[in-house]
Design an enzyme around this catalytic site. Structure first.
Site, PDB file in Angstrom:
ATOM      1  N   CYS A  47       0.856  -1.192   0.000  1.00  0.00           N
ATOM      2  CA  CYS A  47       0.000   0.000   0.000  1.00  0.00           C
ATOM      3  C   CYS A  47       0.892   1.242   0.000  1.00  0.00           C
ATOM      4  O   CYS A  47       2.010   1.209   0.506  1.00  0.00           O
ATOM      5  CB  CYS A  47      -0.874  -0.034   1.257  1.00  0.00           C
ATOM      6  N   SER A  49       0.762   3.681   1.830  1.00  0.00           N
ATOM      7  CA  SER A  49       1.105   4.109   3.200  1.00  0.00           C
ATOM      8  C   SER A  49       2.432   3.488   3.656  1.00  0.00           C
ATOM      9  O   SER A  49       3.170   4.111   4.421  1.00  0.00           O
ATOM     10  CB  SER A  49      -0.014   3.749   4.180  1.00  0.00           C
ATOM     11  N   HIS A  52       5.037   5.648   2.157  1.00  0.00           N
ATOM     12  CA  HIS A  52       5.175   6.954   2.818  1.00  0.00           C
ATOM     13  C   HIS A  52       6.246   6.891   3.913  1.00  0.00           C
ATOM     14  O   HIS A  52       6.887   7.884   4.200  1.00  0.00           O
ATOM     15  CB  HIS A  52       3.846   7.392   3.460  1.00  0.00           C
ATOM     16  N   HIS A  68       0.969  -3.834   6.235  1.00  0.00           N
ATOM     17  CA  HIS A  68      -0.226  -3.742   7.090  1.00  0.00           C
ATOM     18  C   HIS A  68      -1.489  -4.250   6.394  1.00  0.00           C
ATOM     19  O   HIS A  68      -2.569  -4.120   6.950  1.00  0.00           O
ATOM     20  CB  HIS A  68      -0.426  -2.289   7.540  1.00  0.00           C
ATOM     21  N   CYS A 175      -6.777  -3.392   4.202  1.00  0.00           N
ATOM     22  CA  CYS A 175      -6.552  -1.943   4.070  1.00  0.00           C
ATOM     23  C   CYS A 175      -7.233  -1.356   2.837  1.00  0.00           C
ATOM     24  O   CYS A 175      -8.290  -0.776   2.944  1.00  0.00           O
ATOM     25  CB  CYS A 175      -5.080  -1.548   4.073  1.00  0.00           C
TER      26      CYS A 175
HETATM   27  P1  PAD Z   1      -1.292   4.944  -5.190  1.00  0.00           P
HETATM   28  O1  PAD Z   1       0.035   5.576  -5.176  1.00  0.00           O
HETATM   29  O2  PAD Z   1      -1.477   3.594  -5.767  1.00  0.00           O
HETATM   30  O3  PAD Z   1      -2.344   5.917  -5.934  1.00  0.00           O
HETATM   31  C1  PAD Z   1      -2.226   7.315  -5.931  1.00  0.00           C
HETATM   32  C2  PAD Z   1      -2.630   7.832  -7.315  1.00  0.00           C
HETATM   33  O4  PAD Z   1      -2.567   9.269  -7.273  1.00  0.00           O
HETATM   34  C3  PAD Z   1      -1.707   7.393  -8.443  1.00  0.00           C
HETATM   35  O5  PAD Z   1      -2.477   6.786  -9.472  1.00  0.00           O
HETATM   36  C4  PAD Z   1      -1.038   8.681  -8.912  1.00  0.00           C
HETATM   37  O6  PAD Z   1      -0.792   8.706 -10.312  1.00  0.00           O
HETATM   38  C5  PAD Z   1      -2.058   9.726  -8.522  1.00  0.00           C
HETATM   39  N1  PAD Z   1      -1.509  11.076  -8.329  1.00  0.00           N
HETATM   40  C6  PAD Z   1      -0.316  11.427  -7.801  1.00  0.00           C
HETATM   41  N2  PAD Z   1      -0.185  12.766  -7.785  1.00  0.00           N
HETATM   42  C7  PAD Z   1      -1.314  13.282  -8.328  1.00  0.00           C
HETATM   43  C8  PAD Z   1      -1.781  14.601  -8.584  1.00  0.00           C
HETATM   44  N3  PAD Z   1      -1.031  15.668  -8.265  1.00  0.00           N
HETATM   45  N4  PAD Z   1      -3.003  14.755  -9.142  1.00  0.00           N
HETATM   46  C9  PAD Z   1      -3.765  13.674  -9.479  1.00  0.00           C
HETATM   47  N5  PAD Z   1      -3.375  12.395  -9.257  1.00  0.00           N
HETATM   48  C10 PAD Z   1      -2.174  12.202  -8.688  1.00  0.00           C
HETATM   49  O7  PAD Z   1      -1.772   4.976  -3.656  1.00  0.00           O
HETATM   50  P2  PAD Z   1      -2.916   4.144  -2.848  1.00  0.00           P
HETATM   51  O8  PAD Z   1      -4.143   4.048  -3.689  1.00  0.00           O
HETATM   52  O9  PAD Z   1      -2.297   2.925  -2.251  1.00  0.00           O
HETATM   53  O10 PAD Z   1      -3.138   5.167  -1.630  1.00  0.00           O
HETATM   54  C11 PAD Z   1      -3.664   6.466  -1.869  1.00  0.00           C
HETATM   55  C12 PAD Z   1      -3.526   7.328  -0.623  1.00  0.00           C
HETATM   56  O11 PAD Z   1      -4.384   6.805   0.401  1.00  0.00           O
HETATM   57  C13 PAD Z   1      -2.111   7.326  -0.020  1.00  0.00           C
HETATM   58  O12 PAD Z   1      -1.812   8.626   0.489  1.00  0.00           O
HETATM   59  C14 PAD Z   1      -2.236   6.344   1.122  1.00  0.00           C
HETATM   60  O13 PAD Z   1      -1.263   6.581   2.132  1.00  0.00           O
HETATM   61  C15 PAD Z   1      -3.633   6.649   1.595  1.00  0.00           C
HETATM   62  C16 PAD Z   1      -4.272   5.590   2.442  1.00  0.00           C
HETATM   63  N6  PAD Z   1      -5.102   5.993   3.465  1.00  0.00           N
HETATM   64  C17 PAD Z   1      -5.713   5.087   4.253  1.00  0.00           C
HETATM   65  C18 PAD Z   1      -6.645   5.566   5.306  1.00  0.00           C
HETATM   66  O14 PAD Z   1      -7.023   4.774   6.196  1.00  0.00           O
HETATM   67  N7  PAD Z   1      -7.086   6.822   5.235  1.00  0.00           N
HETATM   68  C19 PAD Z   1      -5.513   3.736   4.060  1.00  0.00           C
HETATM   69  C20 PAD Z   1      -4.714   3.321   2.997  1.00  0.00           C
HETATM   70  C21 PAD Z   1      -4.088   4.245   2.193  1.00  0.00           C
HETATM   71 ZN    ZN Z   2      -2.813   0.822   3.580  1.00  0.00          ZN
END
Ligand code: PAD
Ligand code: ZN
Ligand code: ZN
Length: 375
Positions: A47, A49, A52, A68, A175
């Site tokens: 993921c 995260s 990060h 996770h 997740c």
């Molecule tokens: P990912 O990196 O697979 O997807 C992110 C997408 O955003 C990619 O397709 C990128 O091309 C796109 N992107 C990047 N920059 C830009 C921009 N400036 N404008 C438009 N698009 C853009 O990530 P993911 O889907 O695994 O996770 C997404 C976020 O969610 C990430 O910050 C992660 O840490 C967070 C998350 N939060 C929780 C929660 O509980 N809130 C859980 C899991 C993940």
């Molecule tokens: Zn996650």
């Protein structure tokens, strides 16, 4: 021969330093103490995260075993554990549910006061680690640490799931899928016939789209700077997709024009401050709801004009899609088994655990949605 009560020597991906590759090491995993559970890992997703922490935008005590989003089988349990037993299929819970604190007792609360998400803690709740490598203790990560053949978690951070479930798929319920889907159906409470905008079309963003579709949204606009993400977004329910780089005006203006003044629901699923603000700006005044799902860089703030909220927009956020983890994960697995949703579109790559660095490169280069590492 039973391993219960013994130290297990196995392989883990250890992150010694930020911005460096994982190192596959032999680690020692101590037996679970009272109210703890040792799990044999079967599959774990990668993921953003986790990345990060590698990139340094989410600081965590190092060295650490990350991971996770996983599923496995209970190997042994410590004294007093009642909710799982050896042999059970389980999902570790990065957002635990102790069931006893003020938040767990609140009907809507889901970020348990014992969670280490707000206050990074590289140990189990008793303040110690079960991992040792080259004689040094290694930190745990958000109650889970799944980039290891065996992990130990507190009982509040693990739940039993259907014995028939395919672990290499349902790990995503730990997740990405749950976070995205719940952000739409539970945090935003997307309504029938509404227009939604989803910023970021990774594994979590695609799951938001699935949730918007399930809730009956009639328009779902995907936003991403990587147009290679559009086909998959449409496959799971986006009705159109746009790339901010194709316009010479701010993306919120484009979205407002497309939606007669503003969308009903918007989601930031990237983890950037500028797109969090764009997502708020593109939603309709008076009733638009904007949800922050992406994890922002540590200790940064967004300058925001309070008039945006005074005129009736609602700005929210949610961990794990607003779901109470122990209560919801087994139900979501049951829904998956009943074919109420599919996880296949999210899984683009499957690699043996040892190829973890390759899996992270696929994510960073935008070539994967979810890579599943198998043990
Ligand atoms: P990912 O990196 O697979 O997807 C992110 C997408 O955003 C990619 O397709 C990128 O091309 C796109 N992107 C990047 N920059 C830009 C921009 N400036 N404008 C438009 N698009 C853009 O990530 P993911 O889907 O695994 O996770 C997404 C976020 O969610 C990430 O910050 C992660 O840490 C967070 C998350 N939060 C929780 C929660 O509980 N809130 C859980 C899991 C993940
Ligand atoms: Zn996650
Ligand atoms: Zn609690």
């Amino acid at each position: 021969m039973s391993t219960a009560g013994k130290v297990i020597k196995c392989k883990a991906a250890v992150l010694w330093e930020e911005k460096k590759p994982f190192s596959i090491e032999e680690v020692e995993v101590a037996p679970p103490k009272a109210h703890e559970v040792r799990i044999k890992m079967v599959a774990t997703g990668i993921c953003r995260s986790d990345d990060h922490v590698v990139s340094g935008s989410f600081h965590w005590p190092l060295p650490v075993i990350l991971g996770h989003e996983a599923a496995g089988i209970v190997e042994s349990v410590g004294e007093g554990v009642t909710s799982v037993k050896p042999g059970d299929k389980v999902i570790p819970l990065f957002n635990p549910q102790c069931g006893k604190c003020k938040v767990c007792k609140h009907p809507e609360g889901n970020v348990c006061l014992k969670s280490s998400l707000q206050q990074p803690q590289g140990t189990l709740i008793d303040g110690t680690s079960r991992f040792t490598c080259r004689g040094k203790p290694i930190n745990h990560f958000i109650h889970t640490s799944t980039f290891c053949q065996y992990t130990v978690v507190d009982e509040m951070a693990v739940v039993k799931i259907d014995a028939a479930s395919p672990l290499e798929k349902v790990c995503l319920i730990g997740c990405g899928f749950t976070t995205g889907y719940g952000s739409a159906v539970k945090v935003a409470k997307v309504t029938q016939g509404s227009t939604c905008a989803v910023f970021g079309l990774g594994g979590v963003g695609l799951s938001v789209i699935m949730g918007c579709k399930a809730a009956g949204a009639s328009r779902i606009i995907g936003v991403d700077i990587n147009k290679n993400k559009f086909a998959k977004a449409k496959e799971v329910g986006a009705t159109e997709c746009i790339n901010p780089q194709d316009y010479n005006k701010p993306i919120e203006e484009v979205l407002k024009e497309l939606s007669d003044g503003g969308v009903d629901f918007s989601f930031e699923v990237i983890g950037r401050l500028d797109t969090m603000l764009s997502a708020l700006l593109c939603c309709q005044n008076s009733y638009g709801v904007s949800v922050i799902v992406g994890v922002p860089p540590d200790s940064q703030n967004i300058p925001m004009n309070p008039m945006l909220l005074l005129t009736g927009r609602i700005w929210k956020g949610g961990i794990f899609g607003g779901f109470k983890s122990k209560d919801s994960v087994p139900k979501l697995v049951a829904d998956f088994m009943a074919k109420k949703f599919s996880l296949d579109p999210l899984i683009t790559n499957v690699l043996p655990f040892e190829k973890i660095n390759e899996g992270f490169e696929l994510l960073r280069s935008g070539k994967s949605i979810r890579t599943i590492l198998t043990f």
